[in-house]
Motif scaffolding. Structure first.
Motif, PDB file in Angstrom:
ATOM      1  N   GLN B 157     -11.721  95.040  45.079  1.00  0.00           N
ATOM      2  CA  GLN B 157     -12.677  94.518  43.956  1.00  0.00           C
ATOM      3  C   GLN B 157     -11.565  95.346  42.521  1.00  0.00           C
ATOM      4  N   GLN B 160      -8.510  93.054  42.274  1.00  0.00           N
ATOM      5  CA  GLN B 160      -9.549  92.017  41.519  1.00  0.00           C
ATOM      6  C   GLN B 160      -9.261  91.624  40.283  1.00  0.00           C
ATOM      7  N   SER B 203      -6.983  89.947  51.835  1.00  0.00           N
ATOM      8  CA  SER B 203      -7.927  89.486  50.835  1.00  0.00           C
ATOM      9  C   SER B 203      -7.291  89.212  49.510  1.00  0.00           C
ATOM     10  N   VAL B 204      -6.244  89.658  48.976  1.00  0.00           N
ATOM     11  CA  VAL B 204      -5.234  89.520  47.204  1.00  0.00           C
ATOM     12  C   VAL B 204      -4.494  88.982  47.400  1.00  0.00           C
ATOM     13  N   THR B 328     -13.657  85.757  40.756  1.00  0.00           N
ATOM     14  CA  THR B 328     -12.399  86.104  41.852  1.00  0.00           C
ATOM     15  C   THR B 328     -13.860  86.710  42.631  1.00  0.00           C
ATOM     16  N   VAL B 329     -14.509  87.003  42.460  1.00  0.00           N
ATOM     17  CA  VAL B 329     -15.604  88.350  43.649  1.00  0.00           C
ATOM     18  C   VAL B 329     -16.248  86.883  44.423  1.00  0.00           C
ATOM     19  N   THR B 332     -13.512  85.358  46.809  1.00  0.00           N
ATOM     20  CA  THR B 332     -13.526  85.961  48.162  1.00  0.00           C
ATOM     21  C   THR B 332     -14.334  86.126  49.275  1.00  0.00           C
TER      22      THR B 332
END
Lengths: 350, 350
Positions: B157, B160, B203-204, B328-329, B332
């Motif tokens: 996070q 992100q 994840s990123v 964004t969170v 994901t």
């Protein structure tokens, strides 16, 4: 008066980015500077034998393998038994040399020193120290990368080993020891730092509290302890920041006609400053907590840096740094055991 | 064309080492620069009321308490309900302002932002970002101290949130995200960094690998993520190293007659460089992951720094940074849930 005693240092002639000729140039300078120094040159026969033949105090130890910078350190040490790093460490183990200097792979030196030379009795984890060019006086940051994952109790020994080094080698009386942390107050920090703070306060008389990142280069402490992950990030951050700042300064000095003229006048002094702040100044990174004396030089070491590194290895042997570390660690263990017994007795009496 | 929309920022007039007059000077500059900016001045009545009376777009919110720099942040926020920091955050919570700027205690702003304003839905830990004056392009280091103890998953996070900030506020397209680590290879690092590396790679999409300490100021990455302990040590190490180097440069320029003359000629450009590298350049530290926009300024902020910080708060509101972070969170989390279901289905089918 200090009488220099005869000492033999094994030198890794294959280590360093600039090749064997530069290492041998450094050896030559070191031999000239110290008439009681002997060296064992470890490396390819064609590099070490002609030099040894022409120097009274140099002996050749031909090897057939080289550990490259990119290799996995522990694997390389296990498989390349005839590499200059493994053989250099074996010479120390067997007593043919009292110390070892290499400007090769730090990881491989660390692995070989631990696996081949062996730890000082009572030392949990050997650690890499780096003398930083802090303002007004040098500061030893320890650990700068030997132990990425640490337990808080390791930092007590890092502090003790660092203090011994700064006293014996850098001549600092009663070195002030700091804990790298994110606040000045005793209660600051993550869990790890808080536990380390308590242990340092209990066991290290030279402990003087927390050192924030901003104080590291200010010269407030003689020794600053941390885990090897934070220490390595910090050390490289200092080097990178200095590099970037010098680039910015160079750009600024090209910014106007006046400053271009000025730049010509200040060039010499700025170059001298750059040299003063460069890694070679303090002659390599000591690996503390292994037997004998193992000093790792920067890969980019020039002849002067190699000579300084060999000299530091010799001084580390003569000052018996490993022996003093062993005594210090044993004393702390004994005190702890006694206080443990005392506490146990007190609790029995309740 | 970008049309600036009207935005209201609450400003802590009691924050900052230089006192309310300097903060109000900064507010004045910010109002002048942005005709669609409104402010709520939070602080002692005698400081905020006269200013508000004489400015159309300023409103006063008198408070009776001040949180000092040395106070325990969370305790101070809990007990000093009428402090400028707590009231400023409450204004954001209640919608009377969309953002808050303070040059007061970072810890207290962090505590008040989390406790009073509240986290963006789905964000595990808000984090402090700091834009570093890296060479050629700025680099956001996150977290620089909000979370001393982190779990590896928090860093996803942080990455992100940092990427959203650099895109929205600094105009960086496709920011390159790095993980602060002690080696360039994927397998390097302590246990924490190794786990974080795997999660970031999964994840990123902007994740571009490890960033060593030495690369932080080199401009190789736009966002660099780490735990708040390492980040804080690193940030302060950079500031401290720069300070020490400028001292060394100053000494070097006094080293010879030639360099003294040269120093006169380069003085202006070096001062400009110092200003460029100073913390105020980027207008404060964003606290990412809380609702609204909370920007914390350096304690030593001058009028320009205050004005920049307020401007950044306004831009953060207009760019809807908190909203984009929330999306964004959530995206994901949805992808993770879907892949979890996918994996579960796949494992059922075996």
């Amino acid at each position: 008066m200090f009488v220099a005693e005869s000492v033999t240092i094994a030198v890794d002639v294959m280590g360093g980015d600039l090749g064997p000729a530069v290492v041998l140039g450094g050896v030559s300078q070191a031999l000239q500077a110290d008439p009681d120094l002997h060296v064992v040159l470890v490396g390819a026969a064609e590099a070490v034998e002609p030099f040894a033949a022409s120097h009274d105090r140099a002996r050749a130890q031909a090897t057939t393998e080289v550990i490259e910078m990119a290799e996995h350190p522990a694997n390389a040490v296990r498989t390349k038994k005839d590499s200059s790093i493994v053989v250099g460490c074996r010479l120390v183990k067997e007593g043919a040399a009292q110390g070892f200097f290499s400007a090769g792979s730090t990881g491989a030196c660390l692995a070989a020193a631990t696996l081949v030379v062996g730890r000082v009795k009572g030392v949990k984890r050997p650690a890499l120290g780096q003398v930083l060019p802090a303002y007004a006086r040098p500061c030893l940051l320890i650990d700068v990368g030997a132990n990425a994952d640490c337990k808080p109790e390791y930092l007590v020994q890092f502090a003790q080993m660092g203090a011994v080094y700064m006293e014996s080698i850098m001549g600092v009386e009663n070195p002030r020891v700091g804990l790298l942390n994110i606040g000045a107050e005793d209660t600051k920090g993550d869990e790890f730092a808080q536990r380390a703070h308590g242990l340092l306060a209990d066991s290290v008389p030279q402990f003087a509290g927390n050192c924030e990142g901003g104080n590291l280069m200010a010269g407030d402490f003689d020794v600053v302890v941390c885990d090897g992950f934070t220490g390595n990030v910090c050390l490289k951050t200092i080097e990178g920041t200095a590099k970037t700042l010098f680039k910015y300064v160079k750009d600024a000095l090209m910014g106007s006609l006046a400053s271009k003229l000025g730049a010509l006048l200040v060039k010499g002094d700025l170059s001298a400053l750059k040299a003063k702040l460069s890694p070679e100044t303090y002659g390599g990174t000591p690996l503390l907590g292994v037997k004998g004396a193992v000093i790792v030089g920067h890969g980019s070491s020039n002849e002067v840096a190699i000579a300084n590194g060999i000299a530091v290895a010799a001084t580390t042997v003569r000052a018996n740094v490993a022996g003093v570390i062993a005594e210090t660690v044993a004393r702390t263990a004994a005190a702890k055991a006694a206080s443990g017994e005392g506490e146990a007795a007190a609790s029995d009496a309740r």
